[in-house]
Design a protein around this motif. Sequence first.
Motif, PDB file in Angstrom:
ATOM      1  N   PRO A 130       0.827  -1.217   0.000  1.00  0.00           N
ATOM      2  CA  PRO A 130       0.000   0.000   0.000  1.00  0.00           C
ATOM      3  C   PRO A 130       0.857   1.263   0.000  1.00  0.00           C
ATOM      4  O   PRO A 130       1.983   1.249   0.509  1.00  0.00           O
ATOM      5  CB  PRO A 130      -0.780  -0.126   1.310  1.00  0.00           C
ATOM      6  CG  PRO A 130       0.156  -0.884   2.203  1.00  0.00           C
ATOM      7  CD  PRO A 130       0.885  -1.854   1.323  1.00  0.00           C
ATOM      8  N   PHE A 131       0.315   2.342  -0.559  1.00  0.00           N
ATOM      9  CA  PHE A 131       1.033   3.607  -0.619  1.00  0.00           C
ATOM     10  C   PHE A 131       0.586   4.479   0.558  1.00  0.00           C
ATOM     11  O   PHE A 131      -0.590   4.792   0.693  1.00  0.00           O
ATOM     12  CB  PHE A 131       0.755   4.325  -1.938  1.00  0.00           C
ATOM     13  CG  PHE A 131       1.152   3.521  -3.136  1.00  0.00           C
ATOM     14  CD1 PHE A 131       2.481   3.253  -3.403  1.00  0.00           C
ATOM     15  CD2 PHE A 131       0.189   3.033  -4.006  1.00  0.00           C
ATOM     16  CE1 PHE A 131       2.854   2.504  -4.510  1.00  0.00           C
ATOM     17  CE2 PHE A 131       0.554   2.288  -5.116  1.00  0.00           C
ATOM     18  CZ  PHE A 131       1.888   2.017  -5.373  1.00  0.00           C
ATOM     19  N   HIS A 132       1.527   4.860   1.368  1.00  0.00           N
ATOM     20  CA  HIS A 132       1.218   5.684   2.538  1.00  0.00           C
ATOM     21  C   HIS A 132       1.348   7.162   2.157  1.00  0.00           C
ATOM     22  O   HIS A 132       2.296   7.851   2.568  1.00  0.00           O
ATOM     23  CB  HIS A 132       2.155   5.327   3.691  1.00  0.00           C
ATOM     24  CG  HIS A 132       2.056   3.903   4.132  1.00  0.00           C
ATOM     25  ND1 HIS A 132       0.952   3.407   4.808  1.00  0.00           N
ATOM     26  CD2 HIS A 132       2.909   2.856   3.989  1.00  0.00           C
ATOM     27  CE1 HIS A 132       1.138   2.122   5.072  1.00  0.00           C
ATOM     28  NE2 HIS A 132       2.315   1.763   4.574  1.00  0.00           N
ATOM     29  N   PHE A 133       0.387   7.662   1.381  1.00  0.00           N
ATOM     30  CA  PHE A 133       0.470   9.034   0.893  1.00  0.00           C
ATOM     31  C   PHE A 133       0.419  10.046   2.041  1.00  0.00           C
ATOM     32  O   PHE A 133       1.140  11.047   2.023  1.00  0.00           O
ATOM     33  CB  PHE A 133      -0.664   9.312  -0.094  1.00  0.00           C
ATOM     34  CG  PHE A 133      -0.516   8.598  -1.410  1.00  0.00           C
ATOM     35  CD1 PHE A 133       0.556   8.872  -2.253  1.00  0.00           C
ATOM     36  CD2 PHE A 133      -1.434   7.633  -1.795  1.00  0.00           C
ATOM     37  CE1 PHE A 133       0.700   8.209  -3.464  1.00  0.00           C
ATOM     38  CE2 PHE A 133      -1.292   6.967  -3.001  1.00  0.00           C
ATOM     39  CZ  PHE A 133      -0.217   7.249  -3.838  1.00  0.00           C
ATOM     40  N   ASP A 134      -0.438   9.790   3.019  1.00  0.00           N
ATOM     41  CA  ASP A 134      -0.566  10.735   4.135  1.00  0.00           C
ATOM     42  C   ASP A 134       0.740  10.856   4.911  1.00  0.00           C
ATOM     43  O   ASP A 134       1.164  11.963   5.270  1.00  0.00           O
ATOM     44  CB  ASP A 134      -1.688  10.286   5.080  1.00  0.00           C
ATOM     45  CG  ASP A 134      -3.065  10.432   4.454  1.00  0.00           C
ATOM     46  OD1 ASP A 134      -3.171  11.158   3.447  1.00  0.00           O
ATOM     47  OD2 ASP A 134      -4.022   9.821   4.957  1.00  0.00           O
ATOM     48  N   GLU A 135       1.381   9.727   5.153  1.00  0.00           N
ATOM     49  CA  GLU A 135       2.645   9.753   5.882  1.00  0.00           C
ATOM     50  C   GLU A 135       3.742  10.405   5.044  1.00  0.00           C
ATOM     51  O   GLU A 135       4.591  11.145   5.578  1.00  0.00           O
ATOM     52  CB  GLU A 135       3.055   8.336   6.272  1.00  0.00           C
ATOM     53  CG  GLU A 135       4.380   8.232   7.023  1.00  0.00           C
ATOM     54  CD  GLU A 135       4.369   8.931   8.369  1.00  0.00           C
ATOM     55  OE1 GLU A 135       5.470   9.151   8.924  1.00  0.00           O
ATOM     56  OE2 GLU A 135       3.276   9.267   8.862  1.00  0.00           O
ATOM     57  N   THR A 136       3.749  10.146   3.736  1.00  0.00           N
ATOM     58  CA  THR A 136       4.742  10.777   2.861  1.00  0.00           C
ATOM     59  C   THR A 136       4.563  12.284   2.852  1.00  0.00           C
ATOM     60  O   THR A 136       5.546  13.041   2.931  1.00  0.00           O
ATOM     61  CB  THR A 136       4.621  10.228   1.428  1.00  0.00           C
ATOM     62  OG1 THR A 136       4.799   8.812   1.439  1.00  0.00           O
ATOM     63  CG2 THR A 136       5.678  10.860   0.527  1.00  0.00           C
ATOM     64  N   LEU A 137       3.330  12.761   2.766  1.00  0.00           N
ATOM     65  CA  LEU A 137       3.069  14.200   2.805  1.00  0.00           C
ATOM     66  C   LEU A 137       3.481  14.796   4.145  1.00  0.00           C
ATOM     67  O   LEU A 137       4.011  15.917   4.197  1.00  0.00           O
ATOM     68  CB  LEU A 137       1.584  14.471   2.536  1.00  0.00           C
ATOM     69  CG  LEU A 137       1.107  14.220   1.106  1.00  0.00           C
ATOM     70  CD1 LEU A 137      -0.405  14.410   1.006  1.00  0.00           C
ATOM     71  CD2 LEU A 137       1.814  15.161   0.122  1.00  0.00           C
ATOM     72  N   ARG A 138       3.246  14.062   5.220  1.00  0.00           N
ATOM     73  CA  ARG A 138       3.657  14.560   6.535  1.00  0.00           C
ATOM     74  C   ARG A 138       5.176  14.682   6.609  1.00  0.00           C
ATOM     75  O   ARG A 138       5.704  15.666   7.158  1.00  0.00           O
ATOM     76  CB  ARG A 138       3.159  13.616   7.636  1.00  0.00           C
ATOM     77  CG  ARG A 138       3.329  14.182   9.039  1.00  0.00           C
ATOM     78  CD  ARG A 138       2.820  13.212  10.087  1.00  0.00           C
ATOM     79  NE  ARG A 138       3.739  12.120  10.303  1.00  0.00           N
ATOM     80  CZ  ARG A 138       4.811  12.195  11.115  1.00  0.00           C
ATOM     81  NH1 ARG A 138       5.081  13.323  11.763  1.00  0.00           N
ATOM     82  NH2 ARG A 138       5.595  11.152  11.281  1.00  0.00           N
TER      83      ARG A 138
END
Length: 260
Positions: free
Chosen positions: A34-42
Amino acid sequence: MVSEIRLGVAKAFFFIGDNAAFGFRSLHASVKRPFHFDETLRQIYELGYKSVPLIAAAGIAVGAVMSMHTRATLERFGAESLIPTGLGLAMIKETGPLVAALLIAGRVGAGIGAELGAMRVTEQIDALESLAIDSFKFLVATRVMACMIMMPLLTTIMNFTGILGGFIAEYAISGMGFQQYFEQAFLLIEFDDYLTATFKTVIFGFIISGVACYQGYYTTGGTAGVGQSATRSVVVSSILLIISNVVLVKAIFFFLPEAA
């Protein structure tokens, strides 16, 4: 004595190999679900956006100092008009990318090493694994990707503020106008100069985040180990940045001789 030197060299190569394998594993993990977009943006916000004030302040200071030193040299030959041009080329092609990378290695590298190290010794990483969360993908891959994305942007800020700092110093000394200064600064700069110099900062971001995550992720020794991980993150990444910069500059000159 010779055997000790050989052992030290072997350990160094093994260490670099482990870091490289760790970094490439993080790249592979970042393109898998899965892609952790929220964590990457954080992480982009934490590692990149919060570094902007440091980069901007350092850029202005570096640009002003370089301008004053360049003036002291060029005045001997009556070539003060070349100060903006020389500063612009120096900032964009070499000084800006390397200084920005070393600053980020100090701020971000130490932070990542200490944060992941603290999570390791307090068993927070083990807790993530017990919840069926891939800790490597969630903690490492997101930070590596965020740092690689932000390094070119931070380098661009460093370049611009460096040239701006040079203008401030030059305006205070000679009263040169804003438009005249920036026209001279970008007189010999082409887009390829910016592109090649800024592209290598993606690799710098990979080195900084990869080394820091490796040090933090495999921390041992309790709280003392956390401090050692933070220190090693900065020292190792800074050394690798300097070495890789030499290699990348040589590679750019070899494959893109027009960028020389």
